[in-house]
Design an enzyme around this catalytic site. Structure first.
Site, PDB file in Angstrom:
ATOM      1  N   PHE A 181      -1.057   7.944 -10.339  1.00 47.37           N
ATOM      2  CA  PHE A 181      -1.966   7.165  -9.501  1.00 47.37           C
ATOM      3  C   PHE A 181      -1.333   6.990  -8.136  1.00 47.37           C
ATOM      4  O   PHE A 181      -0.267   6.396  -8.003  1.00 47.37           O
ATOM      5  CB  PHE A 181      -2.296   5.787 -10.090  1.00 47.37           C
ATOM      6  CG  PHE A 181      -3.301   5.048  -9.238  1.00 47.37           C
ATOM      7  CD1 PHE A 181      -4.653   5.313  -9.352  1.00 47.37           C
ATOM      8  CD2 PHE A 181      -2.883   4.137  -8.273  1.00 47.37           C
ATOM      9  CE1 PHE A 181      -5.583   4.669  -8.535  1.00 47.37           C
ATOM     10  CE2 PHE A 181      -3.810   3.488  -7.456  1.00 47.37           C
ATOM     11  CZ  PHE A 181      -5.165   3.759  -7.592  1.00 47.37           C
TER      12      PHE A 181
ATOM     13  N   ASP B  47       6.845   7.424  -5.116  1.00 52.65           N
ATOM     14  CA  ASP B  47       5.818   6.431  -4.832  1.00 52.65           C
ATOM     15  C   ASP B  47       6.184   5.155  -5.583  1.00 52.65           C
ATOM     16  O   ASP B  47       5.989   5.044  -6.789  1.00 52.65           O
ATOM     17  CB  ASP B  47       4.437   6.943  -5.252  1.00 52.65           C
ATOM     18  CG  ASP B  47       3.321   5.952  -4.887  1.00 52.65           C
ATOM     19  OD1 ASP B  47       3.644   4.804  -4.519  1.00 52.65           O
ATOM     20  OD2 ASP B  47       2.145   6.343  -4.989  1.00 52.65           O
TER      21      ASP B  47
ATOM     22  N   LYS C  48       1.858  -2.911  -1.739  1.00 54.62           N
ATOM     23  CA  LYS C  48       1.598  -4.050  -2.620  1.00 54.62           C
ATOM     24  C   LYS C  48       2.454  -5.281  -2.285  1.00 54.62           C
ATOM     25  O   LYS C  48       2.130  -5.968  -1.335  1.00 54.62           O
ATOM     26  CB  LYS C  48       1.733  -3.610  -4.078  1.00 54.62           C
ATOM     27  CG  LYS C  48       0.627  -2.604  -4.439  1.00 54.62           C
ATOM     28  CD  LYS C  48       0.342  -2.477  -5.913  1.00 54.62           C
ATOM     29  CE  LYS C  48      -0.972  -1.743  -6.121  1.00 54.62           C
ATOM     30  NZ  LYS C  48      -0.833  -0.386  -6.635  1.00 54.62           N
TER      31      LYS C  48
HETATM   32  C1  LIG Z   1      -1.653   0.728  -6.008  1.00 51.55           C
HETATM   33  C2  LIG Z   1      -0.954   2.013  -5.808  1.00 51.55           C
HETATM   34  C3  LIG Z   1      -1.264   2.855  -4.719  1.00 51.55           C
HETATM   35  C4  LIG Z   1      -2.397   2.567  -3.770  1.00 51.55           C
HETATM   36  O1  LIG Z   1      -2.241   1.389  -3.063  1.00 51.55           O
HETATM   37  P1  LIG Z   1      -3.501   0.787  -2.271  1.00 51.55           P
HETATM   38  O2  LIG Z   1      -2.903  -0.344  -1.476  1.00 51.55           O
HETATM   39  O3  LIG Z   1      -4.492   0.327  -3.287  1.00 51.55           O
HETATM   40  O4  LIG Z   1      -4.039   1.873  -1.421  1.00 51.55           O
HETATM   41  C5  LIG Z   1      -0.519   4.002  -4.558  1.00 51.55           C
HETATM   42  N1  LIG Z   1       0.460   4.317  -5.413  1.00 51.55           N
HETATM   43  C6  LIG Z   1       0.789   3.552  -6.461  1.00 51.55           C
HETATM   44  C7  LIG Z   1       1.899   3.947  -7.365  1.00 51.55           C
HETATM   45  C8  LIG Z   1       0.067   2.379  -6.716  1.00 51.55           C
HETATM   46  O5  LIG Z   1       0.345   1.632  -7.788  1.00 51.55           O
END
Ligand SMILES: *Cc1c(COP(=O)(O)O)cnc(C)c1O
Length: 404
Positions: free
Chosen positions: A140, A225, A254
């Site tokens: 994700f 990520d 986040k």
């Molecule tokens: C939540 C998340 C994203 C996307 O973040 P947004 O602020 O919703 O665009 C990308 N990568 C990971 C691993 C995430 O958990």
């Protein structure tokens, strides 16, 4: 009834891209949330880990208010006094050299893709338009058309094509699969150290270390990520520190915004980040002093309150307690730090039903993929609060068992 009224109104005017639990929230403080009827809930979701410091942390709110009254948004057309301190702190913590400030996690991922491709062409010498990025299955990375192009989840992609080419997905947790997938056109491997939205999937020990070696050996960038796993969630500042490695690029988001604002970063080694020249990327709100001031304070809180250690200690306790629950519905319990997923057997009960019943007893969390219940309380949650959350979960499972 007011709750039903708000839900009905929202359903009329707001896209149905989520399936919210039927509570209407109006207030938050620390580990707790309140609905419009005055009912109090323990927050075990924390906005998908964006509220790691709890709701409306006084130090963060103070900085937010002060900066809002001082200077909020002059744009990157000018230098400001808030950007460098925040980036210096993020670089010092992560061991990387430079960063670009953005707003949401997926924007940081978009920059990761751009930077990796630019490095592939300008440094590695990949022929024009041939660069490939390897990703993991069930990843994700957000919701832009490019990020969903390399998703393997059909509900994220249905009827949104044509997709961005140049990505290849391999099984997560399998370093040998990475070695096999690399070609002379591979510029990067983009991966979450622990897959969050997939259901808190923890790879085998040594995976990241092996991945690091394979990337180095093959002249491929390793981009992690850590939008969800970063900033103390797993018991270290960054999940990669569990294996003593350094990535070439890193995405954060986040919790960086302290649960108050969207703030994200792509950070990287100077050799890579310096390839980004004027005009190659931009964001109207990225790097705004308001977000920078809050992010700086959030990073300071993380360090000063040793929330990484708290997450490690309380997280081990949480995982142990979850693992001790005996229930015919539980298939697997996994996690690291204050971040756990409890996977239920398919076809008995849905994870959503468990979440709804937990909410009735004052604990909020959300299922992922219908079978996993996630536990991601604030990193400054107390042990008593944590016990309450787990007690309620256990109680709900027992109740459903008795009735089935
Ligand atoms: C939540 C998340 C994203 C996307 O973040 P947004 O602020 O919703 O665009 C990308 N990568 C990971 C691993 C995430 O958990």
């Amino acid at each position: 009834m007011p709750t039903k009224g708000y839900i009905a109104r929202e359903n009329v005017v707001c896209f149905h891209t989520y399936e919210p639990l039927p509570v209407v929230l109006c207030k938050g403080k620390g580990s707790w949330l309140w609905d419009i009827e005055g009912k109090k809930y323990l927050d075990m979701l924390t906005a998908y880990s964006a509220v790691s410091f709890g709701h409306s942390h006084p130090r963060l709110v103070k900085v937010l208010n002060h900066q809002a009254e001082t200077l909020a948004l002059p744009s990157r057309a000018f230098f400001t006094d808030q950007l460098a301190p925040m980036l210096e702190k993020a670089c010092a913590l992560s061991g990387l050299d430079m960063g670009i400030p953005l707003n949401t996690g997926v924007e940081a991922v978009e920059v990761a893709v751009k930077v990796a491709r630019r490095w592939g062409y300008e440094v590695k010498g990949i022929p024009e338009n041939k660069a490939e990025i390897i990703v993991a299955e069930n990843n994700f990375h957000g919701r832009t058309t490019t990020a969903i192009s390399f998703s393997t989840e059909s509900s994220y992609k249905k009827d949104f094509g044509p997709f961005t080419p140049g990505f290849k997905a391999i099984p997560f947790g399998d370093a040998k699969a990475l070695e096999r997938a690399i070609t002379p056109h591979t510029c990067a491997f983009l991966v979450e150290p622990i897959q969050g939205e997939a259901g808190i999937i923890v790879p085998p020990k040594g995976y990241l270390k092996e991945v690091r070696q394979i990337c180095t050996k093959n002249n491929v960038l390793l981009i992690l990520d850590e939008v969800q796993s970063g900033l103390g969630r797993t018991g270290k500042y960054f999940a990669f520190q569990h294996e003593g490695i350094q990535p070439d690029g890193l995405t954060l988001g986040k919790a960086l915004g302290g649960g108050l604002l969207p703030v994200s970063l792509f950070l990287g080694r100077r050799e890579i980040t310096s390839l980004m020249t004027p005009g190659s990327h931009g964001s109207t709100f990225g790097g705004n002093p308001l977000g920078c001031a809050v992010a700086y304070e959030a990073l300071s809180l993380l360090v000063e309150e040793k929330l990484d250690q708290r997450s490690a200690e309380l997280g081990a306790y949480m995982l142990e307690r979850l693992k001790k629950i005996t229930s015919p519905f539980i298939k697997e319990v996994r996690g690291l730090g204050l971040w756990a997923g409890v996977e239920l057997h398919k076809n008995h009960i849905t994870a959503r039903k468990v979440c709804v019943k937990m909410s009735e007893k004052g604990v909020l969390t959300k299922d992922t993929h219908g079978t996993v219940i996630r536990f991601a309380p604030p990193l400054n949650v107390t042990q008593e609060e944590l016990d309450f959350g787990i007690d309620v979960f256990e109680e709900v499972l027992k109740e459903i068992e008795r009735k089935s």
